[in-house]
Motif scaffolding. Structure first.
Motif, PDB file in Angstrom:
ATOM      1  N   LEU A 175       0.840  -1.200   0.000  1.00 57.76           N
ATOM      2  CA  LEU A 175       0.000   0.000   0.000  1.00 57.76           C
ATOM      3  C   LEU A 175       0.878   1.254   0.000  1.00 57.76           C
ATOM      4  CD1 LEU A 175      -2.746  -0.987   2.608  1.00 57.76           C
ATOM      5  CD2 LEU A 175      -2.999  -0.856   0.120  1.00 57.76           C
ATOM      6  N   ILE A 176       1.968   1.201   0.780  1.00 57.08           N
ATOM      7  CA  ILE A 176       2.883   2.342   0.859  1.00 57.08           C
ATOM      8  C   ILE A 176       3.675   2.490  -0.436  1.00 57.08           C
ATOM      9  CG2 ILE A 176       4.877   3.300   2.086  1.00 57.08           C
ATOM     10  CD1 ILE A 176       3.905   1.754   4.580  1.00 57.08           C
ATOM     11  N   SER A 177       4.179   1.375  -0.966  1.00 58.34           N
ATOM     12  CA  SER A 177       4.994   1.458  -2.185  1.00 58.34           C
ATOM     13  C   SER A 177       4.167   1.880  -3.398  1.00 58.34           C
ATOM     14  CB  SER A 177       5.682   0.112  -2.463  1.00 58.34           C
ATOM     15  OG  SER A 177       4.737  -0.922  -2.677  1.00 58.34           O
ATOM     16  N   SER A 178       2.916   1.402  -3.477  1.00 56.37           N
ATOM     17  CA  SER A 178       2.066   1.813  -4.598  1.00 56.37           C
ATOM     18  C   SER A 178       1.685   3.282  -4.469  1.00 56.37           C
ATOM     19  CB  SER A 178       0.804   0.944  -4.682  1.00 56.37           C
ATOM     20  OG  SER A 178      -0.015   1.126  -3.544  1.00 56.37           O
ATOM     21  N   ALA A 179       1.496   3.758  -3.219  1.00 58.80           N
ATOM     22  CA  ALA A 179       1.214   5.173  -2.996  1.00 58.80           C
ATOM     23  C   ALA A 179       2.407   6.025  -3.411  1.00 58.80           C
ATOM     24  CB  ALA A 179       0.878   5.420  -1.525  1.00 58.80           C
ATOM     25  N   ALA A 180       3.613   5.562  -3.071  1.00 59.14           N
ATOM     26  CA  ALA A 180       4.831   6.300  -3.435  1.00 59.14           C
ATOM     27  C   ALA A 180       4.975   6.399  -4.948  1.00 59.14           C
ATOM     28  CB  ALA A 180       6.057   5.613  -2.832  1.00 59.14           C
ATOM     29  N   PHE A 181       4.676   5.284  -5.643  1.00 58.07           N
ATOM     30  CA  PHE A 181       4.794   5.312  -7.104  1.00 58.07           C
ATOM     31  C   PHE A 181       3.707   6.195  -7.716  1.00 58.07           C
ATOM     32  CE2 PHE A 181       4.307   3.832 -11.440  1.00 58.07           C
ATOM     33  CZ  PHE A 181       5.629   3.857 -11.865  1.00 58.07           C
ATOM     34  N   SER A 182       2.502   6.153  -7.173  1.00 58.53           N
ATOM     35  CA  SER A 182       1.407   7.000  -7.680  1.00 58.53           C
ATOM     36  C   SER A 182       1.732   8.473  -7.472  1.00 58.53           C
ATOM     37  CB  SER A 182       0.097   6.658  -6.971  1.00 58.53           C
ATOM     38  OG  SER A 182      -0.305   5.347  -7.281  1.00 58.53           O
ATOM     39  N   LEU A 183       2.387   8.778  -6.365  1.00 59.70           N
ATOM     40  CA  LEU A 183       2.811  10.143  -6.086  1.00 59.70           C
ATOM     41  C   LEU A 183       3.806  10.607  -7.157  1.00 59.70           C
ATOM     42  CD1 LEU A 183       2.177  12.077  -3.657  1.00 59.70           C
ATOM     43  CD2 LEU A 183       4.388  11.390  -2.718  1.00 59.70           C
TER      44      LEU A 183
END
Length: 358
Positions: A175-183
């Motif tokens: 969830l954190i890594s996908s959020a970082a990539f989406s950012l």
């Protein structure tokens, strides 16, 4: 001229919307394929971080894109032709499920229309184009290398961990890594359209000034020249980035399911651990190249390279190289095909309105 500018702004925002659902796969393919989130949950999650990027990143990439061609050698018809061609190519590749680069589609269209208008390649900022072309090759390899290293480190650190507990933790971490990539996706890709709209504002402002009319406050772009003679756009009206970030977020919520299938399952099978590694590697590459160097690197190229890097840690045959080679051809062809399409659109616009040649 004002009507033409408004049409260009609408086309630009439409491109951002299409870019969002075309590139939704970049942000959510791994988190969907590992079943950490449902497709709907994933696109809402990604869209939220696409928009949050507005408050985090500066406009380095927008400046680079705006200066892809020399603004004093183009007009609004050139920018319109580039946008129309980019939208067409994006929709075509989306229809066939090909994760091509929206960034390079837009840049290729912009450059192709400018060359058709000026009848010369001198109108292109060749240093900028060379750097962009270089990172078409480098970005997937950087993502691949970083993902490979991260995966190897994680696997070695978790070698003695309980498999069930480790999988549970990596599902949360994804969830954190996908959020970082989406950012990073929002901060990088939204800026391409910000750059195009900024360029159109500069052209519009120059036309207004030439005809002795004041430039409206909402269209005023402040240009600053540094000690080395390099110019940057120091002030861009807030409504431009806000609407661009909003559109890419809304586009992501629409989803790009055809491309998600290619990204999430056809390149290699991805576990939650590998999803974390791929997304983290993609985010690091995006932040480093786009925000560090100001180069409009492709989120598509970056995440595909990262997914391949993760697959290579298992064995080379785990990566479906046939699919990857097809993607590579799409990447290579994107800029020249978009450029040719934009040139054709420009000539059509010139037939409809001879003023396009001015």
């Amino acid at each position: 001229m004002l009507t033409l500018l408004v049409v260009i702004i609408i086309l630009g925002l439409a491109f951002d919307l299409i870019n969002g659902f075309h590139d939704a796969a970049n942000s959510i393919a791994t988190v969907v394929s590992t079943k950490v989130l449902t497709p709907f949950q994933a696109v809402v999650w990604a869209a939220m971080f696409n928009f949050i990027a507005f408050w985090i990143f500066d406009l380095k990439v927008a400046n680079t894109v705006a200066k892809t061609v020399h603004s004093d050698s183009i007009n609004l018809y050139v920018i319109m032709a580039g946008l129309i061609a980019a939208i067409f190519w994006n929709l075509l590749t989306w229809w066939f499920g090909i994760p091509s680069s929206s960034s390079h589609t837009l840049i290729g269209g912009f450059a192709g229309a400018a060359v058709a208008h000026a009848h010369s390649f001198d109108v292109i900022n060749q240093g900028t184009i060379f750097t962009i072309m270089l990172f078409i090759v480098l970005a997937p390899f950087i993502g691949m290398l970083v993902a490979f290293i991260i995966t190897v480190i994680i696997v070695n650190l978790c070698r003695k961990a309980n498999p069930y507990q480790a999988d549970k933790w990596f599902r949360r971490l994804q969830l954190i890594s996908s959020a970082a990539f989406s950012l990073g996706h929002g901060g990088s890709d939204s800026q391409k359209v910000i750059g195009i709209i900024t360029a159109s504002m500069v052209v519009f402002g120059a036309w207004m000034t030439k005809h002795g009319m004041p430039v409206p406050k909402w269209a005023h772009i402040q240009e600053v020249i540094d000690a080395k003679g390099h110019s940057t756009y120091a002030h861009v009206p807030d409504w431009i980035p806000i609407t661009c970030y909003l559109c890419i977020g809304l586009g992501t919520m629409m989803g790009g399911w055809r491309i998600i299938k290619t990204m999430g399952t056809k390149i290699t099978k991805v576990t939650p651990l590998e999803g974390v590694a791929a997304e983290t590697a993609g985010a690091i590459t995006l932040y480093g190249v786009s925000q560090g160097l100001g180069v409009p690197v492709s989120t598509t190229h970056t995440i595909v390279g990262s997914i391949m890097g993760v697959g290579m840690t298992k064995r080379l045959s785990a990566v479906r190289w046939g699919v990857s080679i097809n993607l590579l051809w799409a990447w290579i062809l994107t800029i020249p095909v978009s450029g040719l399409l934009a040139a054709l659109v420009y000539y059509v616009l010139k037939l409809i309105d001879p003023a396009a040649a001015n």
